[in-house]
Write an enzyme that holds these catalytic residues in place. Structure first.
Site, PDB file in Angstrom:
ATOM      1  N   LYS A 127      36.240  40.909  42.848  1.00  0.00           N
ATOM      2  CA  LYS A 127      37.392  40.651  43.713  1.00  0.00           C
ATOM      3  C   LYS A 127      38.642  40.385  42.885  1.00  0.00           C
ATOM      4  O   LYS A 127      39.694  41.013  43.088  1.00  0.00           O
ATOM      5  CB  LYS A 127      37.107  39.452  44.622  1.00  0.00           C
ATOM      6  CG  LYS A 127      38.314  38.990  45.416  1.00  0.00           C
ATOM      7  CD  LYS A 127      38.051  37.666  46.107  1.00  0.00           C
ATOM      8  CE  LYS A 127      39.337  37.059  46.650  1.00  0.00           C
ATOM      9  NZ  LYS A 127      39.128  35.725  47.236  1.00  0.00           N
ATOM     10  N   ASP A 146      37.370  40.168  50.299  1.00  0.00           N
ATOM     11  CA  ASP A 146      37.409  38.717  50.503  1.00  0.00           C
ATOM     12  C   ASP A 146      36.767  38.422  51.856  1.00  0.00           C
ATOM     13  O   ASP A 146      36.139  39.293  52.466  1.00  0.00           O
ATOM     14  CB  ASP A 146      38.844  38.185  50.404  1.00  0.00           C
ATOM     15  CG  ASP A 146      39.659  38.494  51.652  1.00  0.00           C
ATOM     16  OD1 ASP A 146      39.281  39.401  52.432  1.00  0.00           O
ATOM     17  OD2 ASP A 146      40.677  37.809  51.862  1.00  0.00           O
TER      18      ASP A 146
END
Length: 231
Positions: A127, A146
């Site tokens: 991420k 996310d």
């Protein structure tokens, strides 16, 4: 999964992407930064924390320690004090300093531009690496997943996976590479504005007709056409 079903899901994903672009044409990374290392640090701090809170913390942090060298040599207690309000501050401060030390010793003080190199940094998973590569260097190496992207991608029927890496892999197969990062940002905007976790506003969602999870009790059906009586 059959080829025909995959084709239907891909078409849905592309239509969702088109609508998200229309809904949020100016969507961009909401973290404030000036350099790749500042973006890296801000993204690490954003874990389990709002971007708004991170943006309140980083001005003073970056004023005191603007570069990887500065953060690598900083007093760890001071870093902890400055990032305390972002939560999990001890672990975040530890990872930030360790990552910056590695950047200095292994990468000449410059945040690397390669996914495999970024993943070697403490506190950096895909991420964070995707965010840094896309926004600091313009490299779409993957899809940032996310909590918003995870939730909405599942609600929209684009994946049945629960692990971020597997969700990312599904989305990369469905979307053009040039749109991997702006997909994530726009989906995050939509998750905040409309499709929140506890009470999604299906009645005003511009994706409702594409969403297999839509709550039909919240959607007002169109009024029937008025009956024209014979004269």
């Amino acid at each position: 999964m059959s080829i025909s079903r995959k084709r239907v899901i891909k078409q849905r994903a592309l239509e969702i992407l088109l609508r998200l672009k229309r809904l949020y044409p100016d969507a961009t990374c909401s973290l404030n930064y000036e350099t790749p290392v500042q973006l890296l640090v801000a993204t690490i701090l954003s874990a389990q924390c709002t971007d708004e809170r991170v943006n309140m913390v980083t001005p003073e942090l970056f004023r005191r320690f603007p570069t990887a060298h500065d953060l690598a040599e900083a007093d760890s207690d001071e870093i902890e004090r400055l990032v305390r309000s972002t939560g999990f501050y001890r672990n975040k401060a530890k990872n930030i300093q360790a990552a910056c030390r590695m950047i200095v010793t292994d990468f000449g003080g410059t945040v690397p531009r390669q996914m495999d190199a970024l993943l070697k940094l403490p506190g950096v998973a895909r991420k964070t690496a995707n965010v840094v590569l896309a926004h600091a260097y313009g490299i779409n190496a993957g899809v940032t997943v996310d909590t918003h992207v995870k939730r909405l991608s599942r609600r929209l029927g684009l994946t049945e996976q629960t692990e971020p890496v597997k969700i990312e892999r599904n989305l990369m197969e469905l979307l053009p590479q040039a749109d991997w990062e702006n997909w994530s940002i726009r989906l995050i905007y939509h998750g905040r504005a409309v499709c929140n976790a506890r009470n999604p506003a299906c009645d005003r969602c511009q994706l409702a007709d594409l969403c297999p999870s839509v709550d039909l009790t919240k959607v007002t059906p169109p009024s029937p056409p008025a009956m024209i009586l014979p004269q």
